[in-house]
Design an enzyme around this catalytic site. Structure first.
Site, PDB file in Angstrom:
ATOM      1  N   TRP A   1       0.831  -1.213   0.000  1.00  0.00           N
ATOM      2  CA  TRP A   1       0.000   0.000   0.000  1.00  0.00           C
ATOM      3  C   TRP A   1       0.858   1.252   0.000  1.00  0.00           C
ATOM      4  O   TRP A   1       0.570   2.202  -0.726  1.00  0.00           O
ATOM      5  CB  TRP A   1      -0.973  -0.012   1.176  1.00  0.00           C
TER       6      TRP A   1
ATOM      7  N   ASP B   1      -1.423   7.048   6.235  1.00  0.00           N
ATOM      8  CA  ASP B   1      -2.454   6.078   5.893  1.00  0.00           C
ATOM      9  C   ASP B   1      -2.624   5.177   7.124  1.00  0.00           C
ATOM     10  O   ASP B   1      -1.722   4.423   7.480  1.00  0.00           O
ATOM     11  CB  ASP B   1      -1.996   5.262   4.669  1.00  0.00           C
TER      12      ASP B   1
ATOM     13  N   LYS C   1     -11.586  -1.676   7.517  1.00  0.00           N
ATOM     14  CA  LYS C   1     -10.789  -2.541   8.378  1.00  0.00           C
ATOM     15  C   LYS C   1     -11.240  -2.411   9.828  1.00  0.00           C
ATOM     16  O   LYS C   1     -11.797  -3.343  10.373  1.00  0.00           O
ATOM     17  CB  LYS C   1      -9.302  -2.222   8.231  1.00  0.00           C
TER      18      LYS C   1
HETATM   19  C1  PLP Z   1      -6.698  -1.909   2.591  1.00  0.00           C
HETATM   20  C2  PLP Z   1      -5.678  -0.844   2.575  1.00  0.00           C
HETATM   21  C3  PLP Z   1      -5.630   0.112   1.552  1.00  0.00           C
HETATM   22  C4  PLP Z   1      -6.563   0.080   0.355  1.00  0.00           C
HETATM   23  O1  PLP Z   1      -7.813   0.530   0.694  1.00  0.00           O
HETATM   24  P1  PLP Z   1      -8.977   0.714  -0.407  1.00  0.00           P
HETATM   25  O2  PLP Z   1     -10.058   1.307   0.432  1.00  0.00           O
HETATM   26  O3  PLP Z   1      -9.295  -0.639  -0.947  1.00  0.00           O
HETATM   27  O4  PLP Z   1      -8.497   1.641  -1.455  1.00  0.00           O
HETATM   28  C5  PLP Z   1      -4.695   1.117   1.654  1.00  0.00           C
HETATM   29  N1  PLP Z   1      -3.829   1.180   2.679  1.00  0.00           N
HETATM   30  C6  PLP Z   1      -3.831   0.264   3.668  1.00  0.00           C
HETATM   31  C7  PLP Z   1      -2.844   0.386   4.791  1.00  0.00           C
HETATM   32  C8  PLP Z   1      -4.748  -0.776   3.637  1.00  0.00           C
HETATM   33  O5  PLP Z   1      -4.751  -1.689   4.627  1.00  0.00           O
END
Ligand code: PLP
Length: 354
Positions: free
Chosen positions: A99, A166, A190
């Site tokens: 990511w 993020d 999540k």
């Molecule tokens: C799941 C995840 C993403 C991607 O998220 P989307 O909502 O599918 O775009 C990005 N960064 C991290 C750390 C993730 O766990």
């Protein structure tokens, strides 16, 4: 039979939140309409957005000079919105996995994104430390929890430039010092609710630096000023996020979640370290509380499928590692009861004896 859900995301929700969703899908708060068919402009829905903002502000202890809002497009949309808004000359990225790398690559398409640190040399099994942050960056982007590899930054770092994080998979998992960050964002699916929305927590002075020439839909200030309703928001997802946030508050808030998360992680890591058939893969000090990765110990590699079948037989889902790394990954978000971790540990013991 309800399964034991260790999925990485979309992921487990508390059963009481699911029951509340079912009830509000039938009749939303006694209004005679389903939450799936109400107008986002209805007064009673505006109240939901206000509640969600207020609950998130309370739970994460977010200072007043930060805006909070929800948007569609997941975390991946943020990967390009951030550089479009804030990269004037140059931005820095820390590459700690898939990511983080995607965020970096998207920024490179927009402008001068530089790699400040990476843990790629050891297959992303640790979190880079002690690296130098170049002066004059418009921002530094980090990924605090690496969902796929199971590494996590457990502290809120000091950063001489605006820090953008993020936090898709560790938001609300531990008490955090929000004031260290210019912006925090992530996909809700999540630790915060079902799929369909991203959350954004952004310091107002940083937000105002955003490029004013961009299409309005791309400008954070528009989403903030319109309280997540610049356009039709993901109505049901935000409603469900609010129910999830209410649940966390009722359970004792982030401090309580953190204490449970530490207990769950300790149970599982202790078993991985003790069990002769399994072995951990990441640096101890960087082990994630949310996503726990492990592999078969040397000599037992060929038993990997047998372990997965045993889990399947016992109603355990989501323990297979990400397709890019293999092995096993167990995600234990806030909603996962400690009893589920204990159940998995029992199965691992049973497997060792078999
Ligand atoms: C799941 C995840 C993403 C991607 O998220 P989307 O909502 O599918 O775009 C990005 N960064 C991290 C750390 C993730 O766990």
């Amino acid at each position: 039979m309800k399964k034991y859900n260790f999925n990485a995301g979309p992921s487990i929700l508390p059963q009481s939140v699911i029951e509340q969703c079912i009830s509000d899908i039938r009749d939303f708060r006694g209004n005679g309409l389903s939450v799936l068919e109400i107008s986002h402009r209805a007064k009673y829905y505006e109240a939901v957005i206000e509640e969600a903002e207020a609950n998130l502000r309370f739970l994460a202890d977010i200072p007043d000079d930060y805006s909070i809002f929800f948007m569609g497009g997941g975390a991946s949309t943020q990967f390009y919105l951030i550089p479009y808004n804030f990269m004037g000359s140059r931005a820095g990225y820390v590459d700690t996995g898939v990511w983080a790398h995607k965020a970096f690559q998207e920024a490179q398409r927009v402008g001068d994104a530089v790699l400040v640190a990476t843990s790629e040399d050891k297959g992303y099994t640790y979190f880079p430390k002690g690296y130098e942050i170049p002066k004059g960056l418009d921002y530094l982007h980090i990924t605090t929890n690496n969902t796929i590899y199971g590494t996590e930054l457990h502290t809120d770092m000091d950063c001489p430039v605006p820090l953008v994080a993020d936090m898709s998979s560790d938001i609300l998992s531990r008490p955090m010092d929000i004031s260290k960050y210019a912006m925090i964002y992530g996909g809700a699916q999540k630790n915060m609710g079902p799929a369909g929305a991203a959350f954004v927590i952004i310091r107002n002075d940083f937000m105002e630096r955003g490029d004013k020439k961009l299409p309005k839909m791309m400008q954070y200030r528009e989403h903030a000023a319109n309280h997540s309703m610049y356009n039709t928001p993901p109505v049901f997802t935000i409603y469900a996020i609010n129910e999830m946030l209410k649940w966390m508050r009722a359970e004792g808030g982030v401090r309580e979640m953190y204490s449970r998360n530490k207990k769950k992680a300790a149970l599982l890591y202790d078993e991985i370290d003790r069990n002769s058939k399994f072995r951990g893969v990441v640096e101890r000090e960087d082990r994630s509380l949310m996503n726990i990765t492990f592999v078969m110990a040397p000599g037992f590699e060929e038993q990997s499928d047998a372990f997965l079948s045993l889990c399947n037989e016992k109603g355990i889902v989501g323990v297979k590692g990400h397709r890019s790394v293999g092995g096993f990954r167990v995600s234990m978000y806030n909603a996962l009861p400690i009893g589920h971790t204990e159940y998995l540990v029992d199965i691992m013991r049973e497997f060792e004896k078999a």
